[in-house]
Design a protein around this motif. Sequence first.
Motif, short mmCIF file in Angstrom:
data_model
loop_
_atom_site.label_atom_id
_atom_site.label_comp_id
_atom_site.label_asym_id
_atom_site.label_seq_id
_atom_site.Cartn_x
_atom_site.Cartn_y
_atom_site.Cartn_z
N SER A 74 6.44 -2.16 -63.65
CA SER A 74 6.30 -2.81 -62.34
C SER A 74 5.90 -4.27 -62.53
O SER A 74 5.35 -4.66 -63.56
N ILE A 75 6.20 -5.08 -61.52
CA ILE A 75 5.87 -6.51 -61.57
C ILE A 75 5.00 -6.88 -60.37
O ILE A 75 5.30 -6.51 -59.23
N ASP A 76 3.93 -7.60 -60.62
CA ASP A 76 3.15 -8.24 -59.56
C ASP A 76 3.40 -9.74 -59.68
O ASP A 76 3.04 -10.36 -60.68
N ILE A 77 4.01 -10.33 -58.66
CA ILE A 77 4.37 -11.75 -58.70
C ILE A 77 3.32 -12.57 -57.96
O ILE A 77 3.17 -12.44 -56.74
N ASP A 78 2.60 -13.40 -58.70
CA ASP A 78 1.60 -14.30 -58.12
C ASP A 78 2.35 -15.53 -57.60
O ASP A 78 2.80 -16.38 -58.38
N LEU A 79 2.51 -15.61 -56.30
CA LEU A 79 3.34 -16.67 -55.71
C LEU A 79 2.79 -18.06 -56.02
O LEU A 79 3.56 -19.00 -56.26
N GLU A 80 1.48 -18.21 -56.03
CA GLU A 80 0.89 -19.51 -56.31
C GLU A 80 1.21 -19.95 -57.74
O GLU A 80 1.57 -21.11 -57.98
N LEU A 81 1.11 -19.01 -58.69
CA LEU A 81 1.40 -19.33 -60.09
C LEU A 81 2.86 -19.73 -60.26
O LEU A 81 3.17 -20.76 -60.87
#
Length: 550
Positions: free
Chosen positions: A409-416
């Motif tokens: 699974s992927i958690d995408i940190d939008l700010e990063l």
Amino acid sequence: MTPADLAELLRATASAVLADRGLDVSVLPDKVTVERPRNPEHGDYATNVALQVAKKAGANPREFAGWLAEALSADVSIASAEVAGPGFLNIRLDADAQGAIVAQALDAGAAYGTSSTLTGTKINLEFVSANPTGPIHLGGTRWAAVGDALGRILSAQGAEVVREYYFNDHGAQIDRFTNSLIAAAKGEPAPENGYAGAYIHEIAQQVLAKSPEVLAMADVPQAETFRSIGVELMFDQIKNDLHEFGVDFDVYFHENSLFESGAVEKCVEFLKNSGSLFEDDGAWWLRSTDYGDDKDRVVIKSDGNAAYIAGDIAYFQNKRQRGFDLCIYMLGADHHGYIGRLKAAAAAFGDDPNTVEVLIGQMVNLVRDGVAVKMSKRAGTVITLDDLVEAIGVDAARYVMVRSSVDSSIDIDLELWASASNENPVYYVQYAHARLASLARNAADLGISGDDPDLSLLTQDQEGELIRTIGEYPRVVASAADLREPHRIARYLEELAGAYHRFYGACRVLPQGDEEPGPVNTARLALGNATRQVLANGLRLLGVSAPERM
């Protein structure tokens, strides 16, 4: 000398060593393993081939490694070969042999990393295949990026790849979509199990604009009008979104055509006659457990209607009839059961189950300020491709989707991923390419071209690390194709960018002040040009741009 070249040299040398001593040459593997040691002090490359074959040949591993080291020392491309531990062999390349990697990358240019391994193999690559009932969600976005990258990688290995989108325009989900459009057009709430969101209202209004009299029609023609126009509008939007994401398909295959052409009926009859289907409680079942599936599957339900697998079976047969040697399906996390059923369907037709490959992708989540993002502006309940692109851009969206193995699974940190910092992996890689492009422009201003370099001058540790990383690229691409793992390209590019930044920090490429350009500057510029070429090649395989300026 690339790792592949060294592996061939090692195998040939080991074969000669065995033959000279009257030992069994057949114990040698087809491919000798060559790796880069974690500790650079141990050498440029290492191999465990002596440990693999010595005992089978009737020799002591450490003694066999010593024979190899002695034989290799006679080769001008090898600076040293030393035995370590119980039979490992640590190897250092001669400066000329190491410099040849740079020359090879420069000479091959955009073709560096390609091969003809899969030439003659025709591959059907089916991915995304989202139901035309709403915008592409994050799962479909992941498959769009991964599927397109995988197609590029397989093509780079010589395969003939056809990208295919399976258009699910047959079944209950289209009925629910149609009924949702009708409700929206009438200003009514979405029906139970229907679709909601602003996009439904937008499409309903577009149907009304195209067919103003539709609401005055009788129920059946009204539904048919909303179905035909609405599905077409929805699919046009899906294709446009994918195109803007850099993903286009060679074939859009309509599921409904399998039923209209009679292909499903023919396949069912064939399986009945061959005994691969059996009847129970009024339904017809595929004997899929006979072919390794975890349970038998209903093909024709007791009410006489075809189950979903009926279309899948006919679709697989259609692909094989079109001449595909391999059919790769890229499906969502809730489709794990399709692996067994599709392979069973192939076997039931007397086909090789290995002509079917199913890749299962896991979930994708967006995070902003440490909080999960759950709502879309237009789709209502799901986050879409458009939402992600709006937040971080196409390049970052493609890269983040490809960067991890599909089974995680992927958690995408939008700010990063929206940031212009070295913490952002895609920025880190693209910045290395842009920095190298700037270096080439500055060199041109100074009259340094990088042509005809003396690459044997590249003897610094950081130069060697960067060269050997460049040399790994063809093997990484081959491995990514073999294992169907595009993320290996992304991780490699980050490693290459890191090696370049360390080289640039330790080795001055261009002269400063009143210094006159010398052969070392030319050699280092050539190394930079080779690095830039490999970065561009890898980014192209991922469908990500390689900017000249940032």
